[in-house]
Design a protein around this motif. Structure first.
Motif, PDB file in Angstrom:
ATOM      1  N   ASN B 126      11.919   8.437   3.335  1.00  0.00           N
ATOM      2  CA  ASN B 126      11.433   7.098   2.962  1.00  0.00           C
ATOM      3  C   ASN B 126      12.541   6.276   2.326  1.00  0.00           C
ATOM      4  O   ASN B 126      12.659   5.079   2.564  1.00  0.00           O
ATOM      5  CB  ASN B 126      10.283   7.220   1.963  1.00  0.00           C
ATOM      6  N   HIS B 144       7.299   6.760  11.509  1.00  0.00           N
ATOM      7  CA  HIS B 144       6.481   6.403  10.350  1.00  0.00           C
ATOM      8  C   HIS B 144       4.999   6.321  10.734  1.00  0.00           C
ATOM      9  O   HIS B 144       4.123   6.805  10.011  1.00  0.00           O
ATOM     10  CB  HIS B 144       6.970   5.066   9.799  1.00  0.00           C
ATOM     11  N   ILE B 148       1.623   8.440   9.503  1.00  0.00           N
ATOM     12  CA  ILE B 148       0.377   7.799   9.024  1.00  0.00           C
ATOM     13  C   ILE B 148      -0.809   8.263   9.875  1.00  0.00           C
ATOM     14  O   ILE B 148      -1.873   8.614   9.347  1.00  0.00           O
ATOM     15  CB  ILE B 148       0.512   6.262   9.046  1.00  0.00           C
ATOM     16  N   GLU B 182       6.900  -1.347   6.864  1.00  0.00           N
ATOM     17  CA  GLU B 182       6.487  -0.256   5.977  1.00  0.00           C
ATOM     18  C   GLU B 182       5.577  -0.804   4.861  1.00  0.00           C
ATOM     19  O   GLU B 182       4.529  -0.242   4.563  1.00  0.00           O
ATOM     20  CB  GLU B 182       7.762   0.345   5.367  1.00  0.00           C
ATOM     21  N   GLU B 183       6.003  -1.959   4.298  1.00  0.00           N
ATOM     22  CA  GLU B 183       5.236  -2.598   3.223  1.00  0.00           C
ATOM     23  C   GLU B 183       3.879  -3.079   3.734  1.00  0.00           C
ATOM     24  O   GLU B 183       2.854  -2.942   3.063  1.00  0.00           O
ATOM     25  CB  GLU B 183       6.055  -3.786   2.683  1.00  0.00           C
ATOM     26  N   ASN B 186       1.667  -0.161   4.238  1.00  0.00           N
ATOM     27  CA  ASN B 186       1.298   0.300   2.909  1.00  0.00           C
ATOM     28  C   ASN B 186       0.163  -0.559   2.331  1.00  0.00           C
ATOM     29  O   ASN B 186      -0.813  -0.049   1.786  1.00  0.00           O
ATOM     30  CB  ASN B 186       2.546   0.203   2.019  1.00  0.00           C
ATOM     31  N   ASN B 187       0.307  -1.896   2.491  1.00  0.00           N
ATOM     32  CA  ASN B 187      -0.727  -2.818   2.018  1.00  0.00           C
ATOM     33  C   ASN B 187      -2.046  -2.581   2.742  1.00  0.00           C
ATOM     34  O   ASN B 187      -3.114  -2.625   2.121  1.00  0.00           O
ATOM     35  CB  ASN B 187      -0.295  -4.273   2.245  1.00  0.00           C
ATOM     36  N   ILE B 189      -3.126   0.195   4.115  1.00  0.00           N
ATOM     37  CA  ILE B 189      -3.743   1.443   3.645  1.00  0.00           C
ATOM     38  C   ILE B 189      -4.333   1.260   2.246  1.00  0.00           C
ATOM     39  O   ILE B 189      -5.459   1.654   1.978  1.00  0.00           O
ATOM     40  CB  ILE B 189      -2.707   2.595   3.658  1.00  0.00           C
ATOM     41  N   LYS B 190      -3.573   0.600   1.381  1.00  0.00           N
ATOM     42  CA  LYS B 190      -3.986   0.502  -0.024  1.00  0.00           C
ATOM     43  C   LYS B 190      -5.118  -0.486  -0.258  1.00  0.00           C
ATOM     44  O   LYS B 190      -6.026  -0.244  -1.039  1.00  0.00           O
ATOM     45  CB  LYS B 190      -2.794   0.075  -0.881  1.00  0.00           C
ATOM     46  N   GLY B 231       4.562  -7.021  -3.491  1.00  0.00           N
ATOM     47  CA  GLY B 231       4.711  -6.565  -2.105  1.00  0.00           C
ATOM     48  C   GLY B 231       5.070  -7.701  -1.172  1.00  0.00           C
ATOM     49  O   GLY B 231       6.077  -7.652  -0.466  1.00  0.00           O
TER      50      GLY B 231
END
Lengths: 217, 265
Positions: B126, B144, B148, B182-183, B186-187, B189-190, B231
């Motif tokens: 990462n 990546h 996931i 990637e960000e 990430n957003n 998923i989160k 982010g």
């Protein structure tokens, strides 16, 4: 031809800024709306003067007296919008003193002649307002071009009209005894400047969308 | 001989004309002056933006270099030490061959070490994705996405229709786009609660267009607050650094969609 220009073309040219203002009416901020009403009522007064003179063949000088006071009050209201507290107080006092002076001059000279002193004084004060706003606008921390701010166009129109017309206002009483040719010549020049003012107002109304009202209040 | 008196009307006309000229000149001078000032101010602002961009560039570059160093250190030093430790446990022989406690200790220690090695490798990848350096952006993103997809948190689909353009992509730009995607993932998923996300690479002339969307709840009203989050600020600064533009559509309840446009010169 000159008569047609003075009596029809220039009075009708008032429609140029009026139509432009009506098209953009929802975007007009307070100062623009003041100018809109100023143009509209000036047009009405102009029309009444023409009807009195050309149709009813009557003297229209009383209407001119009303127009002079109305003009100064409305334009003061326009410049009032751009002042801070001190400026606003000063304009209020100027208005009161001006109206008193106008009535005093009217009392001494009578209704049949022009109030050259106070009318010229009003022009000088309006020129001062214009110059002050010009400086204020140039100090503005804006990111827009001079031409994109509608207020600049309107201020320019007022400045050109009153500064160029000042000599005419001062010598208005001399024209009462002048030859027809001279009267027409002077009125043609005056009307041309008035026409230019209306065109500049129309551009100002057209550009009003880009203008955020500035006030140091 | 008596002098002829001046004609006042002519004088008035001259006065009016003179004043008109004077005032017009004053206005023109004022316009020129004001526009000149505006131009100077704009030039100054542009210089300031360029300076800030170069500072941002330097920050991102040093950040990437530092990530790479930490990633390599983790992979080489910590990874090697852990492998050594695993070997030592394996080689260690107890006094008696049938020591049940030893067998269970060795098995659990090795599984813990294996987990740590895997985690270290993931962190190291990462921090500094080696795939990106050696195989390019699509390979790194695919890797990546695979991770996931395997985690079961999100189903990511990648469509690549810009192979030729992606070949021309330089490492700094590829890194920036990788970090941005990637960000975004990430957003998703989160925060989004999405089950699916799509990444679409498309070539439009000399520009690389990347469409990213998910089927989550999208940006909620009051987007300004969301946009000011770290982010999205990171995304903005990374894209600004490579002169890319991005457009985010906010469809609350219909998912999140953003389009990145990067002109490849």
């Amino acid at each position: 031809m000159l008569l047609f220009y003075i009596n029809y073309i220039v009075p009708l040219s008032v429609l140029i800024p009026l139509v432009t203002a009506l098209i953009n009416f929802k975007y007009l901020s307070k100062p623009f709306k003041i100018i809109f009403w100023f143009v509209l009522l000036s047009g009405v007064i102009n029309l009444i003067c023409i009807i009195l003179l050309e149709v009813l063949h009557k003297q229209n000088i009383i209407i001119y007296h009303i127009d002079n006071i109305f003009e100064f009050v409305v334009l003061s209201a326009f410049y009032y919008c751009f002042q801070n507290n001190t400026g606003r107080k000063a304009i209020s006092w100027i208005l009161v003193i001006f109206i008193i002076l106008y009535i005093v001059e009217l009392y001494f000279k009578g209704l049949s002649v022009n109030n050259t002193y106070t009318h010229s004084l009003s022009a000088v004060i309006i020129i001062a307002y214009c110059i002050q706003l010009t400086f204020k606008q140039s100090e503005k921390d804006d990111k827009i071009n001079w031409g994109d701010d509608g207020i600049n166009w309107i201020n320019t129109g007022i400045l050109i009209y009153f500064s160029s017309g000042l000599f005419m206002f001062m010598s208005a009483n001399y024209f009462l005894t002048a030859s027809q040719f001279m009267i027409r010549l002077i009125w043609t020049i005056h009307d041309t400047i008035l026409f230019l003012q209306y065109v500049l107002f129309a551009i100002g109304f057209y550009k009003c969308k880009t203008h955020p009202t500035i006030s140091t209040y | 001989m008596q002098n002829a008196p001046d004609n006042i009307y002519i004088l008035v006309i001259l006065g009016m004309s003179g004043t008109f000229l004077l005032v017009t000149s004053f206005i023109l001078f004022s316009i020129r002056n004001q526009n000149k000032l505006l131009k100077q101010r704009q030039q100054f602002q542009q210089a300031e933006i360029a300076h800030q961009k170069s500072l941002l560039h330097a920050i991102i570059e040093s950040q990437e270099a530092e990530r790479k160093r930490i990633g390599q250190d983790l992979h080489d030093d910590v990874g090697t030490s852990l492998s050594g430790l695993r070997l030592m446990i394996e080689m260690f022989k107890p006094v008696t061959d049938s020591d049940e406690n030893y067998d269970s200790f060795a098995t659990s220690s090795k599984s813990v070490i294996d987990k740590i090695v895997k985690d270290v490798r993931n962190i190291s990848h990462n921090l500094s994705p080696t795939t990106l350096r050696y195989y390019g952006l699509v390979a790194a993103i695919t890797e990546h996405c695979t991770i996931i997809n395997q985690s079961g948190k999100l189903e990511v689909t990648l469509i690549n229709e810009a192979d030729q353009l992606l070949q021309k992509l330089e490492l700094p730009a590829a890194t920036a786009i990788y970090r941005v995607l990637e960000e975004l993932l990430n957003n998703t998923i989160k925060h989004s609660g999405a089950s699916k996300a799509n990444i679409h690479f498309l070539g439009k002339g000399n520009a690389l267009s990347i469409d990213y969307n998910d089927n989550g709840k999208g940006l909620q009203p009051g987007t300004e607050k969301v946009m000011s989050g770290m982010g999205l600020q990171n995304i903005e600064s990374r894209l600004l650094n490579i002169n890319a533009t991005f457009l985010t559509a906010s469809y609350s309840g219909k998912g999140f969609h953003t389009n990145i446009n990067y002109p490849i010169i």
